[in-house]
Every structure is written in C-alpha cells, then in structure tokens.
Enzyme design. Sequence first.
Site, PDB file in Angstrom:
ATOM      1  N   GLY A 199       0.816  -1.211   0.000  1.00  0.00           N
ATOM      2  CA  GLY A 199       0.000   0.000   0.000  1.00  0.00           C
ATOM      3  C   GLY A 199       0.848   1.260   0.000  1.00  0.00           C
ATOM      4  O   GLY A 199       0.489   2.267  -0.634  1.00  0.00           O
ATOM      5  N   ASP A 200       1.989   1.227   0.697  1.00  0.00           N
ATOM      6  CA  ASP A 200       2.899   2.366   0.699  1.00  0.00           C
ATOM      7  C   ASP A 200       3.529   2.556  -0.679  1.00  0.00           C
ATOM      8  O   ASP A 200       3.678   3.690  -1.153  1.00  0.00           O
ATOM      9  CB  ASP A 200       3.999   2.171   1.745  1.00  0.00           C
ATOM     10  CG  ASP A 200       3.445   2.043   3.156  1.00  0.00           C
ATOM     11  OD1 ASP A 200       2.431   2.706   3.457  1.00  0.00           O
ATOM     12  OD2 ASP A 200       4.023   1.283   3.950  1.00  0.00           O
ATOM     13  N   ALA A 201       3.895   1.448  -1.321  1.00  0.00           N
ATOM     14  CA  ALA A 201       4.451   1.529  -2.675  1.00  0.00           C
ATOM     15  C   ALA A 201       3.416   2.062  -3.649  1.00  0.00           C
ATOM     16  O   ALA A 201       3.736   2.852  -4.544  1.00  0.00           O
ATOM     17  CB  ALA A 201       4.949   0.154  -3.112  1.00  0.00           C
TER      18      ALA A 201
END
Length: 293
Positions: A239-241
């Site tokens: 999700g951060d990527a």
Amino acid sequence: MVRVLTAGHVNWDVTLRVDRLPEPDGESRIDSQQASGGGSAANVAVALSNLAVDAELLGSVGDDEHGLLARRELEAADVDLGSLLVAEDAETTVKYLLVDQEGEVAVLGNDGANEAVSPDDVDPEAVRAADHVHLTSQRPDTAARIAEVAAEAGISVSFDPGRRLADRDFSDALADSDIVFLNDREARTVLEDEYTESAFADRTLVIKRGADGAVVHTPDATYEHPGFGIDPVDTTGAGDAFAAGFLSALLTTDDHERALERGNACGAITAAEEGARAAPSVEAVEAFLDEQF
C-alpha cells in the site's frame, strides 16, 4: 525535481514468514525471518526516492541500535533525514510482521518512539520547502499541525491514515488534505454515505482494493484500474508503494489514470517480493508495464 515531505512512523521491522497465521490456542511454524527498516512514512519516502522523487522524512526513532540501523538504511536510499527526530533514551518502535504463504500479513508491535514528534517539533520551514506533503499514521495533533502549515502555504497534502483510523480522531488533518488514501475496510469506517454526498466530495479519494486494483474519485470524475494479476509473496508495504507510485505520477503529470496505473504497478511489484522495502525503480515499473501489454 519534485520534493515530497513524508511524515509519520519510522519503525524497525522483523518479518516472520509462517506456514499460517496463528489462531487462538493454535501454533504456527516460522519458516524464515529477516529484519529491515519499516513504517509507512519511511516506506513511502524510500519508494519515492526509488522513483526519482526528492524525499524528506519527518518522523522519529530512538537512540538505540534499531534506530541507527533504520537511519543507515534511509540514508543509503537517499532520503533526506533533516527532519528526523532521534529521541533520547527511547527505544525505536519494532514491528513483528507475520506473513503467511499467501502473502497475508498480521502485525504485532510495541509503542516505541515512532510518535515522539509533537506539534511543537514540526519545523514550518521544512514543510514550506516541500512541493507536496504526504501524511501517514501518527499523532493526530502532529498530523493536524503539519497539514495546517502546508495548507496555509498553499502546498498540496495527501493523507493515508492506515489501520488505526477507526481509533483516532484525524478530522483536523483530513480537513486540510487534498488527497485521501483508504483501503476498502477503512473506507467503510469513514464513509457512511455515497461518495458524492460525503465530506470527501470536494477532494480526491483513492480507495485501494489490493489485488483488485484501485478506484479514484475526484470532484469531477471517477477512475478505476483493475490491478495486475500477480502471485503475492508478501503484501507488507504494498500500500505504501502504491501511494508512492500514485503520487510520483500525479505530481508530475496531473493524470489520474496514469497515476492509478503506476500506483498499481508499484504495489504489485512490491507484493511479489519479500519485505516492505521492495518498491521498484522507474525503470522496473516501465519494464513491468511493458510486459503487461
């Protein structure tokens, strides 16, 4: 080059690959383990740097060995640590990530020092020096202060509040956010009405759907992308990527469809590898997309 200030948690992650996630009174087998830096703000900063974005990190670690290791990893990734607080006589937050054979993740953690940054510790000049500010889970009053300074300076703000959204009052920071990232579960927590009738109707709302891609609602249109079919190995940091890929594209092209495609590509590539810091380079994203078409 676009400059993004990311603010929020900086952790040290211990990833335990298990045969299955444990149940009450059950037992799981540890197949392997590894340790590396983590925390959503740090993960996004590293991913942005990999995507040729100038990234600065506003967060905190303890003055212990884990904090030193985390800082060394971030420096090696060319992340600017000028706004990173090293809390004296404090332990760096450690997260234990349990990853099953399907790539699903459960998290255990201590409080640690990852919320040592108070509103008074926020340097307004560091915020004003950014082209964009990306907030992740952190102290609500600190998030609100950063968003307030950015909004007053006319700097765009995005916010990915994460899994603790239901337990914390982020209303002030959300009010000053131009882009809000939520997953399906988080969206159900905060959106009781249809998007066009909600408090989010005057901004961009990005709903992450994991393997099913993502959808973006703007005040003028809705865009969807189905994602990419990959076999997940470890969804930690995916999700951060995604957020980093989305922002790196949107801030340079103002094209929501391209941003969705790039975000989903970064999330898929990360989920197909072990660790929260598997976010790809620009060249790797382009190569991945070329293989899809």
